[in-house]
Motif scaffolding. Structure first.
Motif, PDB file in Angstrom:
ATOM      1  N   LEU A 150     -74.150  33.093  11.098  1.00 49.98           N
ATOM      2  CA  LEU A 150     -74.761  34.149  11.916  1.00 49.98           C
ATOM      3  C   LEU A 150     -76.000  33.649  12.641  1.00 49.98           C
ATOM      4  N   TRP A 151     -76.093  34.020  13.907  1.00 55.51           N
ATOM      5  CA  TRP A 151     -77.315  33.807  14.698  1.00 55.51           C
ATOM      6  C   TRP A 151     -77.467  35.026  15.603  1.00 55.51           C
ATOM      7  N   TYR A 152     -78.701  35.457  15.838  1.00 57.29           N
ATOM      8  CA  TYR A 152     -78.915  36.557  16.790  1.00 57.29           C
ATOM      9  C   TYR A 152     -80.307  36.463  17.388  1.00 57.29           C
ATOM     10  N   SER A 153     -80.455  37.082  18.534  1.00 54.06           N
ATOM     11  CA  SER A 153     -81.709  37.057  19.274  1.00 54.06           C
ATOM     12  C   SER A 153     -82.652  38.142  18.764  1.00 54.06           C
ATOM     13  N   GLY A 154     -83.922  37.781  18.611  1.00 52.04           N
ATOM     14  CA  GLY A 154     -84.920  38.761  18.193  1.00 52.04           C
ATOM     15  C   GLY A 154     -85.252  39.777  19.274  1.00 52.04           C
ATOM     16  N   GLU A 155     -84.784  39.547  20.499  1.00 55.71           N
ATOM     17  CA  GLU A 155     -85.044  40.493  21.591  1.00 55.71           C
ATOM     18  C   GLU A 155     -84.052  41.651  21.605  1.00 55.71           C
ATOM     19  N   MET A 156     -83.000  41.549  20.783  1.00 60.56           N
ATOM     20  CA  MET A 156     -81.990  42.615  20.742  1.00 60.56           C
ATOM     21  C   MET A 156     -82.281  43.563  19.585  1.00 60.56           C
ATOM     22  N   ARG A 157     -81.887  44.838  19.778  1.00 56.26           N
ATOM     23  CA  ARG A 157     -81.970  45.812  18.687  1.00 56.26           C
ATOM     24  C   ARG A 157     -80.556  46.061  18.162  1.00 56.26           C
ATOM     25  N   PHE A 158     -80.414  45.954  16.836  1.00 52.91           N
ATOM     26  CA  PHE A 158     -79.120  46.162  16.195  1.00 52.91           C
ATOM     27  C   PHE A 158     -79.218  47.325  15.214  1.00 52.91           C
ATOM     28  N   LEU A 177     -71.742  41.637   1.559  1.00 53.19           N
ATOM     29  CA  LEU A 177     -71.537  40.387   2.288  1.00 53.19           C
ATOM     30  C   LEU A 177     -72.732  39.443   2.201  1.00 53.19           C
ATOM     31  N   LYS A 178     -73.783  39.887   1.537  1.00 53.65           N
ATOM     32  CA  LYS A 178     -75.053  39.155   1.542  1.00 53.65           C
ATOM     33  C   LYS A 178     -74.902  37.692   1.138  1.00 53.65           C
ATOM     34  N   ASP A 179     -74.148  37.436   0.089  1.00 55.73           N
ATOM     35  CA  ASP A 179     -74.016  36.060  -0.425  1.00 55.73           C
ATOM     36  C   ASP A 179     -73.165  35.162   0.466  1.00 55.73           C
ATOM     37  N   LYS A 180     -72.477  35.756   1.447  1.00 53.55           N
ATOM     38  CA  LYS A 180     -71.609  34.959   2.313  1.00 53.55           C
ATOM     39  C   LYS A 180     -72.242  34.660   3.666  1.00 53.55           C
ATOM     40  N   ILE A 181     -73.429  35.206   3.909  1.00 58.61           N
ATOM     41  CA  ILE A 181     -74.061  35.025   5.213  1.00 58.61           C
ATOM     42  C   ILE A 181     -74.852  33.723   5.243  1.00 58.61           C
ATOM     43  N   ASN A 182     -74.575  32.930   6.267  1.00 53.80           N
ATOM     44  CA  ASN A 182     -75.285  31.672   6.505  1.00 53.80           C
ATOM     45  C   ASN A 182     -76.007  31.779   7.842  1.00 53.80           C
ATOM     46  N   ILE A 183     -77.338  31.939   7.784  1.00 55.21           N
ATOM     47  CA  ILE A 183     -78.114  32.054   9.017  1.00 55.21           C
ATOM     48  C   ILE A 183     -78.225  30.685   9.681  1.00 55.21           C
ATOM     49  N   LEU A 184     -77.801  30.592  10.943  1.00 53.39           N
ATOM     50  CA  LEU A 184     -77.872  29.342  11.698  1.00 53.39           C
ATOM     51  C   LEU A 184     -79.259  29.219  12.314  1.00 53.39           C
ATOM     52  N   GLU A 185     -79.939  28.128  12.027  1.00 53.12           N
ATOM     53  CA  GLU A 185     -81.314  27.933  12.500  1.00 53.12           C
ATOM     54  C   GLU A 185     -81.316  27.045  13.729  1.00 53.12           C
ATOM     55  N   TYR A 186     -81.012  27.596  14.881  1.00 55.52           N
ATOM     56  CA  TYR A 186     -81.048  26.824  16.135  1.00 55.52           C
ATOM     57  C   TYR A 186     -82.104  27.406  17.052  1.00 55.52           C
TER      58      TYR A 186
END
Length: 306
Positions: free
Chosen positions: A272-280, A297-306
């Motif tokens: 997962l990656w998302y922009s901080g400028e968006m509201r979800f 799903l918490k344990d399956k989420i891998n935050i992509l640090e790009y």
């Protein structure tokens, strides 16, 4: 490698995401639904250009800034006409063939004979479309200081077609079965993640500046048999018309969360990656995307640090 499914959302502001050569390079549109369209070829071009700029050899490219035939491209790569014995070397060297496949001219055993080898790539996208209703900029005439011919004394007139704001979503897959055909690696798929997130703003041109990634999700499955389906069907906005900025709307992930949770047993990881400028939002609550997807799903989420 098992199957993956990709949801990629980016936006385009005051630019032309994908000009249609059959329509004077106007932005591609589904006028009946007021949706902006972007071809999979355009998206793959961003990926190829990003990989090439970062030192990777690609098949679909120019040589010395000139267009060449597919045969010339392979000859430049191998030093001779490609034969069946070169397939492994071609796949080892060309990352875009490993990802997207290719049709390549292969020299036959008899002099002058030849054939084409078609490899279907494990990574495929269908056409992207805007989630919102898109308005085209009405003012599109431009002028140039340069004259069209010597002695005319006046600059030339032209057209410059753009959209006000388009939130474009793509659906893609990585097929675990087809990986075996092109030798796609886990490292290649990680590069695909990075290229999709990084490439579009880095390759801005005069007509393409103003495009930024907003949401990227690659769902990895536990087998090469399972897919959920087009993940764009499960996202929505709280507003669809007259959008001009990311701050004009919020993206509702309620149905996306539900479909992921209901398929939790076939999901191994969510990159997962998302922009901080968006509201979800989800279920009426605004929060970071990883929180909205919930404890299941918490344990399956891998935050992509790009």
């Amino acid at each position: 490698m098992n199957n993956s499914e990709i949801l990629f959302v980016y936006d385009a502001k005051m630019c032309n995401p994908n000009g249609d050569p059959d329509e004077e390079n106007r932005p591609r549109m589904d006028y009946d639904r007021q949706r902006n369209l972007v071809s999979d070829v355009r998206l793959k071009r961003y990926i190829r250009d990003y990989l090439e700029e970062n030192g990777y050899e690609i098949y679909v490219t120019r040589i010395d800034d000139r267009a060449v035939t597919a045969g010339e491209r392979l000859k430049a790569l191998l030093g001779h006409d490609a034969t069946n014995e070169d397939i492994d070397e071609i796949l080892t060297k060309l990352i875009d063939v490993r990802m997207f496949g290719a049709t390549m001219p292969i020299k036959g055993e008899r002099r002058g004979a030849g054939a084409s080898l078609s490899l279907t790539g494990p990574v495929q996208f269908n056409w992207g479309y805007s989630i919102n209703k898109v308005d085209l900029v009405e003012s599109n005439g431009i002028t140039s200081h340069f004259a069209s011919e010597q002695g005319s004394g006046q600059g030339t007139m032209g057209k410059d077609y753009r959209v006000y704001y388009s939130l474009i979503a793509f659906h893609g897959i990585v097929s675990g079965k087809r990986v075996r055909e092109t030798n796609l690696t886990d490292e290649d798929v990680s590069l695909l993640d990075k290229a999709l997130i990084k490439s579009i703003p880095l390759q801005a041109t005069r007509s393409k500046i103003g495009q930024y990634p907003r949401l990227y999700m690659r769902v990895e499955y536990t087998s090469d048999e399972d897919f959920i389906g087009d993940l764009r069907n499960y996202i929505s906005l709280d507003r669809y018309e007259s959008l001009r900025e990311p701050s004009d709307f919020a993206m509702d992930l309620s149905r996306l969360k539900d479909i992921l949770v209901s398929n939790n047993n076939i999901i191994s990881k969510i990159n997962l990656w998302y922009s901080g400028e968006m509201r979800f939002t989800a279920k009426g609550k605004e929060a970071p995307v990883e929180d909205l997807l919930g404890e299941e799903l918490k344990d399956k989420i891998n935050i992509l640090e790009y």
